[in-house]
Design a protein around this motif. Structure first.
Motif, PDB file in Angstrom:
ATOM      1  N   MET A 140       0.951  -1.212  -0.326  1.00 47.62           N
ATOM      2  CA  MET A 140      -0.170  -0.087   0.197  1.00 47.62           C
ATOM      3  C   MET A 140       0.773   1.405   0.030  1.00 47.62           C
ATOM      4  N   VAL A 141       0.569   2.738  -1.259  1.00 47.42           N
ATOM      5  CA  VAL A 141       0.964   3.288  -0.599  1.00 47.42           C
ATOM      6  C   VAL A 141       1.366   4.557   0.505  1.00 47.42           C
ATOM      7  N   SER A 142       2.139   4.820   0.932  1.00 42.41           N
ATOM      8  CA  SER A 142       1.988   5.555   1.843  1.00 42.41           C
ATOM      9  C   SER A 142       1.352   6.702   2.460  1.00 42.41           C
ATOM     10  N   GLN A 143       0.551   7.356   3.460  1.00 43.55           N
ATOM     11  CA  GLN A 143      -0.078   8.428   3.301  1.00 43.55           C
ATOM     12  C   GLN A 143       1.151   9.688   2.514  1.00 43.55           C
ATOM     13  N   HIS A 144       2.101   9.834   3.139  1.00 43.77           N
ATOM     14  CA  HIS A 144       3.365  10.836   2.724  1.00 43.77           C
ATOM     15  C   HIS A 144       3.380  10.942   1.246  1.00 43.77           C
ATOM     16  N   ALA A 145       3.560   9.642   0.909  1.00 40.69           N
ATOM     17  CA  ALA A 145       4.500   9.206  -0.801  1.00 40.69           C
ATOM     18  C   ALA A 145       2.326   9.589  -1.915  1.00 40.69           C
ATOM     19  N   ARG A 146       1.739   9.575  -1.233  1.00 42.59           N
ATOM     20  CA  ARG A 146       0.475   9.959  -1.801  1.00 42.59           C
ATOM     21  C   ARG A 146       0.217  11.368  -2.537  1.00 42.59           C
ATOM     22  N   LEU A 147       0.747  12.080  -0.905  1.00 45.62           N
ATOM     23  CA  LEU A 147       1.014  13.502  -0.678  1.00 45.62           C
ATOM     24  C   LEU A 147       1.762  14.083  -1.668  1.00 45.62           C
ATOM     25  N   GLU A 148       2.686  13.579  -1.689  1.00 48.54           N
ATOM     26  CA  GLU A 148       3.975  14.319  -2.487  1.00 48.54           C
ATOM     27  C   GLU A 148       3.766  13.924  -4.139  1.00 48.54           C
ATOM     28  N   ARG A 149       3.002  12.904  -4.694  1.00 49.90           N
ATOM     29  CA  ARG A 149       2.095  12.765  -5.373  1.00 49.90           C
ATOM     30  C   ARG A 149       1.440  13.366  -6.097  1.00 49.90           C
ATOM     31  N   ALA A 150       0.776  14.034  -5.644  1.00 53.94           N
ATOM     32  CA  ALA A 150      -0.709  14.502  -5.581  1.00 53.94           C
ATOM     33  C   ALA A 150      -0.461  15.749  -6.204  1.00 53.94           C
ATOM     34  N   THR A 151       0.659  16.391  -4.776  1.00 56.35           N
ATOM     35  CA  THR A 151       1.038  17.720  -5.361  1.00 56.35           C
ATOM     36  C   THR A 151       2.434  18.484  -4.945  1.00 56.35           C
ATOM     37  N   GLN A 152       3.218  17.451  -6.306  1.00 53.95           N
ATOM     38  CA  GLN A 152       4.147  17.251  -7.069  1.00 53.95           C
ATOM     39  C   GLN A 152       4.254  18.738  -7.839  1.00 53.95           C
ATOM     40  N   HIS A 153       3.470  19.107  -8.932  1.00 59.39           N
ATOM     41  CA  HIS A 153       3.066  20.536  -9.435  1.00 59.39           C
ATOM     42  C   HIS A 153       2.902  22.116  -8.580  1.00 59.39           C
ATOM     43  N   LEU A 154       2.427  21.747  -7.449  1.00 65.35           N
ATOM     44  CA  LEU A 154       2.315  22.808  -6.620  1.00 65.35           C
ATOM     45  C   LEU A 154       3.227  23.668  -5.488  1.00 65.35           C
ATOM     46  N   ASP A 155       3.245  24.349  -5.348  1.00 67.67           N
ATOM     47  CA  ASP A 155       4.252  25.282  -4.746  1.00 67.67           C
ATOM     48  C   ASP A 155       4.239  25.331  -3.101  1.00 67.67           C
TER      49      ASP A 155
ATOM     50  N   GLY B  20      -7.606   8.697  -4.510  1.00 68.93           N
ATOM     51  CA  GLY B  20      -7.327   7.824  -5.989  1.00 68.93           C
ATOM     52  C   GLY B  20      -5.960   6.914  -4.328  1.00 68.93           C
ATOM     53  N   ALA B  21      -5.860   6.710  -5.055  1.00 66.30           N
ATOM     54  CA  ALA B  21      -4.866   5.156  -4.247  1.00 66.30           C
ATOM     55  C   ALA B  21      -3.511   5.131  -4.585  1.00 66.30           C
ATOM     56  N   ASP B  22      -3.027   6.261  -5.766  1.00 62.52           N
ATOM     57  CA  ASP B  22      -1.831   6.674  -5.776  1.00 62.52           C
ATOM     58  C   ASP B  22      -1.560   8.291  -5.058  1.00 62.52           C
ATOM     59  N   GLY B  23      -2.863   8.878  -5.397  1.00 62.79           N
ATOM     60  CA  GLY B  23      -2.701  10.184  -4.149  1.00 62.79           C
ATOM     61  C   GLY B  23      -2.535  10.850  -5.725  1.00 62.79           C
ATOM     62  N   GLU B  24      -4.022  12.668  -6.181  1.00 61.25           N
ATOM     63  CA  GLU B  24      -4.249  12.123  -7.010  1.00 61.25           C
ATOM     64  C   GLU B  24      -5.077  13.702  -6.356  1.00 61.25           C
ATOM     65  N   VAL B  25      -4.930  14.839  -6.547  1.00 59.80           N
ATOM     66  CA  VAL B  25      -5.574  16.055  -5.837  1.00 59.80           C
ATOM     67  C   VAL B  25      -7.138  15.592  -7.071  1.00 59.80           C
ATOM     68  N   VAL B  26      -8.411  15.438  -6.486  1.00 59.49           N
ATOM     69  CA  VAL B  26      -9.488  15.345  -7.138  1.00 59.49           C
ATOM     70  C   VAL B  26     -10.331  16.802  -7.207  1.00 59.49           C
ATOM     71  N   ASP B  27      -9.913  17.779  -6.305  1.00 60.11           N
ATOM     72  CA  ASP B  27     -10.902  18.573  -6.292  1.00 60.11           C
ATOM     73  C   ASP B  27     -10.147  20.348  -5.379  1.00 60.11           C
ATOM     74  N   VAL B  28     -10.265  21.588  -5.392  1.00 69.65           N
ATOM     75  CA  VAL B  28      -9.640  22.094  -4.931  1.00 69.65           C
ATOM     76  C   VAL B  28     -11.372  22.172  -4.644  1.00 69.65           C
ATOM     77  N   VAL B  29     -10.869  23.090  -2.636  1.00 68.24           N
ATOM     78  CA  VAL B  29     -12.223  24.085  -2.397  1.00 68.24           C
ATOM     79  C   VAL B  29     -12.155  25.441  -1.690  1.00 68.24           C
ATOM     80  N   ALA B  30     -12.906  25.851  -1.282  1.00 68.44           N
ATOM     81  CA  ALA B  30     -12.832  27.267  -0.554  1.00 68.44           C
ATOM     82  C   ALA B  30     -12.672  26.612   0.263  1.00 68.44           C
ATOM     83  N   THR B  31     -12.162  27.353   1.157  1.00 71.28           N
ATOM     84  CA  THR B  31     -12.550  27.468   3.260  1.00 71.28           C
ATOM     85  C   THR B  31     -13.634  28.655   3.194  1.00 71.28           C
TER      86      THR B  31
END
Length: 400
Positions: free
Chosen positions: A1-16, A380-391
């Motif tokens: 299973m992909v770790s949470q850390h790895a999933r977050l890194e993959r999902a946000t690799q394009h984000l500063d 997603g199992a590997d991690g991807e940004v599926v939506d961006v929502v406002a606070t």
């Protein structure tokens, strides 16, 4: 299973960085666990612990959740545009919002105010001298544990209404005033719901955990008896619609009280650092934020940009953000979490390069939403940004 850390890194690799995320798998699992713990008692979601309308809507679609516990009247009026059952969890002095409430019969049906004194009733009455529909109010019962004839007070300093006589006296004032209708009683046992059984930190802090556990047991026993007596007496004065109690940290003991008809919870959805160390449940961290490495001051050290996202409450190490990923990093005791930069020490530091992300958990849940405009929802199992929502902040709504 992909770790949470790895999933977050993959999902946000394009984000500063800074970037804040909510792991939807963890969020949904936490919601399901809260429902399991409530054992059939409805859960009113505490909006201050979420501060994002998309996430409030998501959890209110889960069977077992019903209604919102708001933290200001202005927020409640805003949420009541879409939600039919919003209770303001604290007394209000928002005169403009009270006038807005009084002018709208739909809002008067949907919003319930919190009161704990004749003074709070007087302030509301002065702002809404005439209404088409009576103002719905909930009586706030002090849930703290008082010992030695009141000389020792253990718990939040909240309502002056503590015993049966106090509650009945206020209920009778409400019952004789056509401006109001009494629909509920609330008793938040913060000294049970908000204290870790096994706090992190120094040996002294951990040693206090044993005393906290004894305090909780004593407080639950005392409050169960007192709350039951208060509710029975107040029901003689008004046909209550609900009796609210508890919080994420006390669900099991709160729902065991036969006088309680609903429990409040919100922090358990996002599982901030202050909710580590409870004996009765182990939530999955769902909300994290990343900061960028900008310096490498020396071996075993890195510095990230920002970091001073300190939680409210009594100042202490437990109010600081918790370095989480990569594992093996700690704040420096001499600097803590800084306004514009935060140094970190640990075994993971030498594996980080300038530009890499360090992930933190906020100490409290909803306050993360006051720091960022948007939450990136990761699925997603590997991690991807599926939506961006406002606070709330991202929608331009900053209530407190």
């Amino acid at each position: 299973m992909v770790s949470q850390h790895a999933r977050l890194e993959r999902a946000t690799q394009h984000l500063d960085a800074p970037v804040a995320v909510v792991d939807l798998g963890a969020f949904d699992a936490n919601a399901a666990d809260l429902v399991r713990r409530a054992a059939g008692t409805p859960i009113r979601v505490a909006s201050k612990s979420v501060r994002c309308r998309a996430l409030l809507d998501r959890v209110l679609d889960v069977e077992g959740f019903a209604g919102v516990l708001a933290f200001t009247l202005a927020e409640a009026l805003w949420l009541a545009e879409e939600h039919e059952d919003v209770v303001v969890g604290y007394p209000t002095a928002e005169r403009a919002a009270l006038r807005e409430l009084a002018a709208d019969p739909v809002l008067l049906e949907r919003v319930t105010l919190m009161v704990d004194s004749v003074e709070s009733l007087d302030l509301v009455r002065a702002s809404v001298p005439e209404v088409e529909v009576p103002v719905r109010v909930c009586l706030d019962l002090d849930a703290s544990l008082r010992l030695l004839d009141g000389r020792v007070h253990l718990g939040p300093r909240r309502s002056p209404v503590h015993d049966v006589a106090d509650a009945v006296a206020l209920a009778r004032v409400i019952a004789t005033d056509p401006v109001f209708t009494l629909v509920g009683v609330m008793a938040y046992e913060g000294q049970v719901a908000g204290l870790q059984d096994r706090p992190r930190g120094s040996l002294a802090a951990r040693a206090r955990g044993a005393a906290v556990r004894r305090l909780k047991r004593a407080s639950v026993a005392e409050l169960t008896e007192r709350r039951g007596a208060v509710v029975a007496a107040v029901r003689q004065e008004a046909p209550l619609e609900f009796v609210n109690g508890g919080g994420t940290g006390s669900i099991e003991t709160t729902v065991a009280d036969a006088s309680v008809t609903e429990v409040a919870a919100g922090s358990g959805l996002l599982a901030p650092a202050l909710f580590d160390g409870y004996d009765s449940f182990t939530p999955t961290p769902a909300a994290l934020f990343a900061l960028a490495v900008t310096r490498r001051p020396g071996p075993g050290l890195v510095t990230v940009a920002g970091g001073g996202w300190v939680a409210s409450g009594a100042a202490g190490p437990d109010r600081l953000p918790l370095p989480t990923y990569p594992r093996g990093l700690d704040l420096l005791g001499t600097e803590g979490a800084g306004e514009v930069q935060t140094p970190l020490r640990g075994t993971a530091a030498d594996g980080l390069a300038v530009g890499d992300k360090v992930w933190f958990r906020h100490a409290k849940a909803g306050e993360l939403g006051e720091r960022v405009d948007a939450l990136h929802l990761v699925g997603g199992a590997d991690g991807e940004v599926v939506d961006v929502v406002a606070t709330y902040r991202g929608e331009g709504m900053t209530f407190l």
